[in-house]
Design an enzyme around this catalytic site. Structure first.
Site, PDB file in Angstrom:
ATOM      1  N   SER A 134     -10.139 -40.302  26.750  1.00 28.64           N
ATOM      2  CA  SER A 134     -10.589 -38.972  26.327  1.00 28.64           C
ATOM      3  C   SER A 134     -12.082 -38.736  26.571  1.00 28.64           C
ATOM      4  O   SER A 134     -12.516 -38.698  27.701  1.00 28.64           O
ATOM      5  CB  SER A 134     -10.212 -38.783  24.858  1.00 28.64           C
ATOM      6  OG  SER A 134     -10.482 -37.476  24.444  1.00 28.64           O
ATOM      7  N   ASP A 164     -13.263 -32.018  27.975  1.00 26.50           N
ATOM      8  CA  ASP A 164     -13.542 -33.443  27.824  1.00 26.50           C
ATOM      9  C   ASP A 164     -12.846 -34.217  28.949  1.00 26.50           C
ATOM     10  O   ASP A 164     -12.315 -33.619  29.888  1.00 26.50           O
ATOM     11  CB  ASP A 164     -13.122 -33.924  26.421  1.00 26.50           C
ATOM     12  CG  ASP A 164     -11.623 -33.971  26.248  1.00 26.50           C
ATOM     13  OD1 ASP A 164     -10.918 -33.239  26.961  1.00 26.50           O
ATOM     14  OD2 ASP A 164     -11.137 -34.768  25.414  1.00 26.50           O
TER      15      ASP A 164
HETATM   16 MG    MG Z   1      -9.399 -35.652  24.866  1.00 32.08          MG
END
Ligand code: MG
Length: 452
Positions: free
Chosen positions: A100, A238
């Protein structure tokens, strides 16, 4: 492994590649998932573009095959596309290899069920138990096979079928941080009728453009470019494209919970008594949105699995977090930063406002977010002391303490992954927010010191 420390954090397994997260562990996780699925079936595996992704993918594939599962490989995909692919291709489970927003040296492995939702804790526990017991491998003629698949096109087709084309021709600067969001977000926004300028658009697993977390200190370049090229807004994602933050036309960053709130207001308009699911860490602006819509807010513990669990328990029309991750349950049971960006632009289309004007349609709140160090083994003790200290106030005990004041709230919450306590304060003035945060920090420090 015999004695297990917990492998899974708040959501999936996460660690530095080749240190905590090794190919051996990925192999074991693959085998354990195969056993959890009954030694057969089909699993979709996606990955973000970290340099360790392919290595971990190969190990996972080997583990799944050795355990009797077939593997479908969409390859490089944002997380929401993997969730979509798991359901679209009728797979029995999905696996996403991503860390992430964590730096390039990290990676992670997250499991998805056949409805495209992340595994709940009890299912993760089953996987851990299987790993600690060891495995039986299947006989040679039951070894699984591997198939490549394109998940990006069906995902994009499904979005285009669902979302009407935009009319305003808004100019959007998209910053996906050299990560997998670039495979989908700029293309889809252009297809829908936006004029798209992409920055950090080449995939590079060392992420040279900016840090992956969508927080203001990482988005200075995007803000400058939005203003410099007179764009209507900026979209930042992200590392795996499940979260979106917006920059307005003046270069001001709109926080995750406000993006969630603005999207919610327009996405749910017209629904009868809509239910908004969010966590104890999210702004009171969601309560304002709920009252505008004649609906209600249900707050859960922090984390995507908590929101999904609540959705499955009691239903809901939308779910989201303070970091900008929004779940549209009638679309996917997974945070989708791509759909979030699209729905934000849809709100601009419907209202014909500038981005900054849209933001001003909701009350302004001021937030302060701080942290205090606290060893894991002391967290419960500290929490008990704080509960005593604030016992005269109205408190939500779901996850840490959310102490409600007349003009704001204070959240003191032990992190599930790091040896820290988080201290979030929100109020109607900046001064009051700082005051509440200072109170929180003072009490946290006192409670931590006394126990050592
Ligand atoms: Mg993420």
């Amino acid at each position: 492994m015999t004695t297990m420390q917990r492998l899974f954090g708040t959501f999936g397994v996460r660690g530095v590649a080749n240190k905590e997260l090794t190919p051996n562990l990925a192999l074991e996780l693959g085998q354990a998932l195969a056993i959890n699925l009954g030694g057969g079936g089909r699993v979709a595996i996606g990955r973000d573009n970290r340099t360790s992704g392919e290595m971990l993918e190969q190990a996972l594939v080997a583990g799944l095959n050795a355990g009797g599962c077939d593997v479908l490989k969409p390859g490089l995909t944002p997380t929401p596309v993997l969730s979509f692919a798991t359901r679209h291709f009728s797979c029995d489970a999905g696996v996403m290899i991503t860390a992430s927003h964590n730096p390039a040296e990290y990676n992670g492995i997250k499991f998805w069920d056949n409805e495209g939702a992340g595994f709940q804790r009890d299912r993760e526990n089953q996987i851990e138990r299987i790993i600690s017991k060891g495995f039986k491998k299947v006989v040679w003629h039951k070894i699984g096979r591997v198939e490549e698949a394109d998940a990006l096109s069906p995902y994009m087709d499904a979005v285009l079928k669902r979302v009407p084309k935009f009319d305003r021709g808004l100019k959007v600067v998209v910053d996906c941080a050299n990560a997998v969001g670039n495979l989908v977000t700029p293309k889809l926004l252009a297809e829908l009728g936006c004029r798209v300028v992409s920055i950090n658009s080449q995939l590079d697993g060392t992420f040279p453009g900016r840090k992956l977390e969508t927080v203001p200190e990482n988005l200075g370049e995007l803000a400058k470019i939005v203003v410099g090229c007179k764009a209507d807004l900026g979209v930042a994602q992200d590392g795996d494209g499940d979260r979106t933050i917006i920059v307005d036309e003046r270069g001001e960053i709109i926080s995750g919970d406000r993006v969630f709130a603005l999207v919610t207001l327009h996405y749910l308009r017209g629904r009868n008594k809509p239910k908004i699911l969010t966590t104890v860490a999210t702004s009171a602006v969601l309560d304002d949105v709920a009252s505008k819509l004649g609906g209600e807010v249900v707050r859960t513990r922090v984390g995507e699995p908590e929101l999904i669990a609540e959705f499955r328990r009691g239903g809901g029309d939308i779910a989201g977090e303070e970091n900008g991750g929004v779940i549209f349950p009638d679309w996917l049971l997974c945070r989708d930063g791509i759909m979030t960006a699209i729905q934000f632009i849809e709100a601009l289309e419907k209202t014909n406002l500038k981005t900054s004007e849209l933001n001003l349609t909701l009350p302004t709140y001021f937030q302060v977010k701080l942290r205090v160090k606290c060893p894991n083994e002391m967290k419960q003790k500290v929490l008990n002391r704080l509960a005593k200290k604030f016992s005269g106030y109205q408190i939500d005990h779901k996850d840490g303490l959310r102490i409600n004041f007349e003009d704001g709230w204070l959240l003191l919450r032990p992190s599930g992954t790091e040896p820290i306590f988080r201290c979030f304060a929100e109020a109607t003035t900046g001064e009051r927010a700082r005051e509440l945060a200072a109170l929180g920090i003072k009490e946290l420090k006192t409670a931590t010191r006394r126990g050592s």
